[in-house]
Design a protein around this motif. Sequence first.
Motif, short mmCIF file in Angstrom:
data_model
loop_
_atom_site.label_atom_id
_atom_site.label_comp_id
_atom_site.label_asym_id
_atom_site.label_seq_id
_atom_site.Cartn_x
_atom_site.Cartn_y
_atom_site.Cartn_z
N VAL A 91 0.85 -1.19 0.00
CA VAL A 91 0.00 0.00 0.00
C VAL A 91 0.89 1.24 0.00
O VAL A 91 1.94 1.27 0.66
CB VAL A 91 -0.94 0.00 1.23
N ASN A 92 0.51 2.24 -0.77
CA ASN A 92 1.24 3.50 -0.86
C ASN A 92 0.87 4.37 0.33
O ASN A 92 -0.22 4.93 0.41
CB ASN A 92 0.92 4.21 -2.18
N LYS A 93 1.80 4.49 1.28
CA LYS A 93 1.56 5.29 2.48
C LYS A 93 2.08 6.72 2.34
O LYS A 93 1.98 7.50 3.29
CB LYS A 93 2.24 4.63 3.68
N ALA A 94 2.67 7.05 1.17
CA ALA A 94 3.18 8.40 0.97
C ALA A 94 2.02 9.37 0.71
O ALA A 94 0.86 8.96 0.49
CB ALA A 94 4.17 8.41 -0.19
N GLN A 95 2.36 10.65 0.71
CA GLN A 95 1.35 11.68 0.48
C GLN A 95 1.31 12.14 -0.96
O GLN A 95 0.63 13.11 -1.28
CB GLN A 95 1.63 12.88 1.39
N SER A 96 2.06 11.43 -1.81
CA SER A 96 2.09 11.80 -3.21
C SER A 96 2.01 10.53 -4.05
O SER A 96 2.20 9.41 -3.56
CB SER A 96 3.38 12.57 -3.53
N ASP A 97 1.72 10.75 -5.34
CA ASP A 97 1.65 9.63 -6.26
C ASP A 97 3.05 9.08 -6.52
O ASP A 97 4.03 9.85 -6.58
CB ASP A 97 1.02 10.06 -7.58
N ILE A 98 3.13 7.74 -6.68
CA ILE A 98 4.40 7.11 -7.01
C ILE A 98 4.22 6.26 -8.26
O ILE A 98 3.10 5.82 -8.58
CB ILE A 98 4.93 6.24 -5.85
N SER A 99 5.30 6.01 -8.96
CA SER A 99 5.26 5.21 -10.18
C SER A 99 6.64 4.60 -10.41
O SER A 99 7.57 4.81 -9.62
CB SER A 99 4.85 6.08 -11.38
N ALA A 100 6.74 3.87 -11.54
CA ALA A 100 8.01 3.20 -11.91
C ALA A 100 8.54 2.39 -10.74
O ALA A 100 9.70 2.50 -10.34
CB ALA A 100 9.03 4.22 -12.39
N ILE A 101 7.68 1.52 -10.20
CA ILE A 101 8.02 0.76 -9.00
C ILE A 101 8.74 -0.52 -9.41
O ILE A 101 8.26 -1.26 -10.28
CB ILE A 101 6.76 0.44 -8.18
#
Length: 713
Positions: A91-101
């Motif tokens: 789960v993405n717990k950051a406050q911004s969008d992430i990609s290229a994982i």
Amino acid sequence: MPLSKAFLADRKKFHFILVVFIVLLLALSSILQTRYNQIIDSYAQLTEKIPGFQDSYWTDKTVAAGNDSNKLEEKEVGPGEGVATLAIVLVNKAQSDISAIKGYLSLPNGFEAVERRYGNSDTESTVTSLSNNSNMLLNNINGLVANSSSNMQPNISNVAFASHDSIVRPGNQFTLYFDIYITNKAKVGTYQGNLELVYSKVLTSGDITAKDIPIFFRVPGKVILDVDTKNQYLTPSKVNKLSIDVVNKGSADANGVIITISNDNDNTAENLAPVTRSSPTKSVQQINSTSSTPDNTTSATTISSTDDGNIDNNSTTGSSSITTVGTQKFDVGVIGPNQIVSIDPSIYPATSAAGTLQNLNIQISYGNALGNRETINYNLGLMITSEPKESNFNVYLQNIDNININSNQSKSNAANSYDKTITAGSIENFVFGIQKTTTDNDIQDLVIAIQPSSESIKILGPSRWSFDNINNNVLPLNTTVFASSDLIGKPVQLNFNLDYILNGVAKSETLELGLYVDGKITIRAYDFEINVVGDEPNLVLNLLNEGNVDALFTTAEMIPPISTNMPSGIAVNNTTLKLVEEYPPMQYLGDLAENSPLPVNIPLKIPNSTEPGDYPVSVKISYKDNLRNDHQLIVNGTVNYSPEVDDANSDTGLFSGLLGPIIILVIILLIGIIAYVIVRRIQKKRNSQRIGTQDHQNTDSEDDLDSILRDND
């Protein structure tokens, strides 16, 4: 006023120092600004939360590609599974969008990563630009992917790789699919691996690396159930107890197992029957609770076979083939790995099913290792015999010395089994007993014929008998049999073919009797004598095996003599002369081959007081046959003992013994006398020479004196 040269030089130095100071100040300002930005970025990364582990499961997805985050169907995997796909949900717990994982999963022992090149355009090049900390790891993966594309076999590494190329918004889940090779070293249980994530924020340059994210996954094991039966042949017109084994060949427990024998439209009762469970190390009997039908009646399932082999339902009153009588549902419970559970349903084949193949439908419902309920169906093939397998006779080997059997003799005594061996190379008499096992006396026109199973065994005596009526329980069959020597050490079979009429119906059956063909060992001893070997007397004899097979592990031991006019094994009385008082130890001779003499030398300690003459000797020969059975044989013989004459113990010897020293003494005396005479002669000669010399000297002195006197005159 013109400036001096010294002032101008100092001014130039000042300008140079000022320029250098300004340049250093600007460089320091740039370094401080860069360091400040790094500190700010590091602080931002520290305050920003990294993706967290949510769930893991094994799935049927065979290629670790795609961006669908929806949970796929879980599957069972066990040790030695091979290539399987492990889904890691984060789960993405950051406050911004992430990609290229991109994910790199370090695997524990028992698991190996399988790297593949995927067909998606976004993931065609498996390796993208990462941070400096992961460049070496990506280079290794590049090599693995390149090798995988050139070879058909998957490549193995210690780190599994997976990627997710969609944008993941804050709070959303995403799934990474890792292709993992499960080896036989893996065990059922929970494992932990470390996950390293490399990803980037949307609208932000640079990559973010999250290391050592703990990942937990479980190998649940697999349930593999199979069905087998020990008796596939059923007798028509009779209730047959059918033993059905359900074995779990997997690595996980099958929970809540319920076995139902039925076809699609059966309304089975809830009768729960006892089951027998066994494992490679134990076998226990478990009785489950049972419940009866509301009307306390026994249910039955009728199954018939059509011409095309399909299973149809019929009522018990219709034209049926096989019927399940009694309990049809078995509550087994838990079947562990490598455990066998047996059920015993009762099957009644109809007479019309004789000689046909019938199918029995078995339904097994159980809970797998993931807790899901599964149902599998088996069709068990059963062969219905053409006629009941009932034997009305039995055959055995009778004692040849007692062929008359009382008609009132019990079966246990009549069926006494004697030595079931036949000696190869000789004609032997046998008495076979045909025993009636049925109580029905209406057996007529019985014809019995013997047929050997091998061409190397022949029936030389009668081989066919006929009886109009059977008045006795046992019929003796006397005949002679010959077996060839090439059958030594092999079993043979005699087939007794019986044709008779029972209650007006012609019947035939075949009885089988096994015999073992053994060789013949006949040992003969000859040439008994006493030989002196190295001043030590030896009992010498020769052994000859006149049989057709070797006598194994042969030994020879001299024993007290056995009287030749008494039965073997009876020792002579104390008045008989004995050659030795102390018998030598047993000697090992090895294998006594057929038709090959073997000399035997037994050292003896014969007392000096033993008188010459003929003495009886006995030697016990021990050996084993091909079946390692012990045999003993005592061979008797007579030897002539003539001790060597010792001159020192006779009168002549005494004289010679006395004369010898006298002669030696005389010789010594003669030698002494001769020596004395020689010495005396030498002394006399020397004395005479000494006297002559003195006379000569005196004569010379007198001559000299005379010459002097003359001169004086």
